[in-house]
Design an enzyme around this catalytic site. Structure first.
Site, short mmCIF file in Angstrom:
data_model
loop_
_atom_site.label_atom_id
_atom_site.label_comp_id
_atom_site.label_asym_id
_atom_site.label_seq_id
_atom_site.Cartn_x
_atom_site.Cartn_y
_atom_site.Cartn_z
N ASP A 30 2.39 -35.57 8.32
CA ASP A 30 2.86 -35.37 6.94
C ASP A 30 1.64 -35.13 6.07
OD1 ASP A 30 3.98 -35.31 4.46
OD2 ASP A 30 5.31 -37.05 4.80
N GLU B 83 1.83 -33.62 3.07
CA GLU B 83 2.47 -33.46 1.75
C GLU B 83 3.09 -32.07 1.59
OE1 GLU B 83 4.51 -34.36 -0.32
OE2 GLU B 83 3.30 -35.91 -1.28
N ASP C 16 5.99 -39.60 -1.84
CA ASP C 16 6.62 -39.74 -3.16
C ASP C 16 7.68 -40.85 -3.14
OD1 ASP C 16 8.49 -38.57 -1.54
OD2 ASP C 16 8.67 -36.72 -2.70
O1 AHR Z 1 5.57 -33.71 3.17
C1 AHR Z 1 6.88 -34.21 3.29
C2 AHR Z 1 7.28 -34.99 2.07
O2 AHR Z 1 7.37 -34.15 0.97
C3 AHR Z 1 6.35 -36.05 1.61
O3 AHR Z 1 6.34 -37.21 2.39
C4 AHR Z 1 6.91 -36.33 0.26
O4 AHR Z 1 5.94 -36.82 -0.62
C5 AHR Z 1 7.43 -34.97 -0.19
O5 AHR Z 1 8.77 -35.08 -0.60
#
Ligand code: AHR
Ligand code: AHR
Length: 459
Positions: free
Chosen positions: A180, A182, A258
């Site tokens: 991940d 972001e 987030d």
């Molecule tokens: O990158 C995937 C997700 O996208 C993250 O975890 C989040 O912060 C955003 O909604």
């Protein structure tokens, strides 16, 4: 990057009986967390994990995650805490507890020190339950935003585990280890599908991620045997914002950057490093994890249940002890039932014990008068629902009984939400936690309302 102590889930637990907390420490230096001490502290009540201790000496403890881009289900938008008993395992035969995280559960540290920021290199691994996942965003462990909000591409670098296909994906139908970073779950060089990232089915997965200037890698293995495989090792994604990275250095567990908190998964131990670990170091960590001999152990206690038998479940709360768990159409409730009740009512209050649809170490309860329909939870209310063959129904219909919390009978814990138990509240059934945002989570009378005498079924 050598695990000094495991599982990393040395923790503080808080019990429901008096809201006091206690530290659960290793039995000996370098040993596993003392499950017996936790079991004693939590006997005849419920316990939540309030703090997961950092053992690096940096004090980067993980605590209940605050609201960010998304709110959690608890008061003031905080995420749920995990049950202390949802993920029992043994290591070299000794019992320990991991962190079983239901949707809504999350931990973080938004003021961590010593973690990578900007484009600095880091590595991480986590031992996870490879069979506990979903497709929601995002069961992560690693580096994320200090604001719990999405501040843009490249502001995270965390292990992701699950079968989300909204960003990247791998071979087959998942679950996959991805990174991940972001606004994207990356399974390899493409931002979409990478066939080199396999679906994983190990019960215990060692998931490895590392990233440095214009390079990153994902590697994984069966945490109980064998060695790590590399699924990707190469350049950063070409999409804007990922090279160089803009890591912020907070630590998350069980959520997205987030505070997206719809995902589920189980964490047993993990480490984050500064610097880019060599494959050789990761391989020696894998050997160390294999030597710890992760194994499953019983998820149940209380009155023994026999698959195929019919049972009835009687309430034990004073004033309600003639009432049994029954159904009226799709509603699950309690009704007064006795040997002189009608056959129809006796059948409504009788349940065939089945092996747990999501986990055969637990149980599911099929209606005697409506074969093919099971007790499941929907929005935490219990309902009778036809088996639609979906993973969600299987999980919602799987329950792990334990010794009655009040001391009487059994308490029927939800497999997928182990903070929650079968509870009668105003004579209707829900899965309830000991205190919480719903009326049926009321701590008043909780222990009695969640304790049921199990007997041979009326029908
Ligand atoms: O990158 C995937 C997700 O996208 C993250 O975890 C989040 O912060 C955003 O909604
Ligand atoms: O379900 C019956 C009662 O309703 C429970 O004992 C109590 O919690 C609620 O008031």
């Amino acid at each position: 990057m050598r695990p000094a102590t495991r599982p990393a889930s040395l923790r503080i637990v808080k019990r429901g009986s008096d809201d006091t907390t206690t530290d659960i420490s290793p039995l000996s230096a370098g040993g596993v967390a003392n499950a017996a001490a936790q079991d004693k502290f939590c006997s005849s009540t419920t316990c939540l994990i309030t703090i997961i201790y950092d053992q690096s000496g940096r004090g980067n403890h993980l605590k209940q995650a605050p609201p960010g881009g998304f709110k959690g289900p608890e008061a003031n938008g905080y995420d749920n805490l995990a049950s202390a008993i949802g993920a029992p395992v043994t290591l070299n035969g000794q019992k320990a507890y991991g962190v079983f995280m239901s949707p809504g559960t999350g931990y973080s540290n938004n003021a961590a020190s010593g973690t990578a920021t900007g484009d600095e290199a880091e590595g991480m691994y986590a031992v996870l339950d490879g069979t506990h996942y979903n497709g929601a965003c995002c069961f992560d462990y690693g580096n994320a935003e200090v604001s719990s909000t999405d501040t843009g591409n490249g502001h995270m670098e965390a292990i992701y585990y699950g079968d989300n296909t909204g960003w990247g994906s791998g071979a087959g139908s998942g679950p996959w280890l991805m990174a991940d970073l972001e606004n994207g779950l990356f399974s390899g060089s493409s931002s979409a599908n990478n066939a080199g990232d396999p679906s994983l089915s190990y019960r215990f997965v060692n998931a490895v991620l590392k990233g440095g200037p214009n390079k990153w890698a994902i590697r994984a293995s069966n945490a109980a045997s064998g060695s790590l495989s590399t699924y990707y090792s190469g350049a950063r994604p070409s999409a804007s914002g990922y090279n160089p990275m803009s890591k912020e250095g907070a630590i998350i567990l069980g959520i997205g950057g987030d505070n997206s908190n719809g995902a589920q998964g189980t964490f047993y131990e993990g480490v984050m490093t500064s610097g880019y670990p060599t494959d050789a170091i990761e391989n020696s960590v894998q050997a160390n994890i294999v030597a710890a001999k992760y194994a499953t152990t019983s998820l149940t206690s209380g009155t023994a249940l026999t698959v195929g038998s019919s049972i009835s479940l009687r309430a034990t709360t004073t004033g309600y002890t003639t009432r049994y768990i029954a159904h009226t159409g799709a509603t699950i409730n309690t009704q007064v039932v006795s040997s002189s009740s009608t056959t129809a009512l006796k059948q409504q209050a009788s349940w065939t014990v089945r092996a747990g649809l999501a986990n055969s170490a637990c149980f599911s309860f099929e209606s005697v008068d409506t074969p093919g329909s099971f007790i499941r939870h929907v929005d935490f209310s219990l309902v009778l629902a036809a088996n639609d063959g979906t993973k969600l129904l299987y999980e919602d219909a799987t329950f792990c009984p334990q010794t009655g919390i009040s001391g009487q009978g059994s308490s029927i814990r939800s497999w997928s939400y182990p903070t929650r138990y079968f509870r009668h509240y105003e004579n209707t059934l829900s899965i309830a936690s000991n205190g919480g945002v719903h009326d049926f989570d009321s701590a008043t009378s909780f222990n009695d309302d969640v304790s049921w005498v199990v007997s041979t079924g009326f029908a």
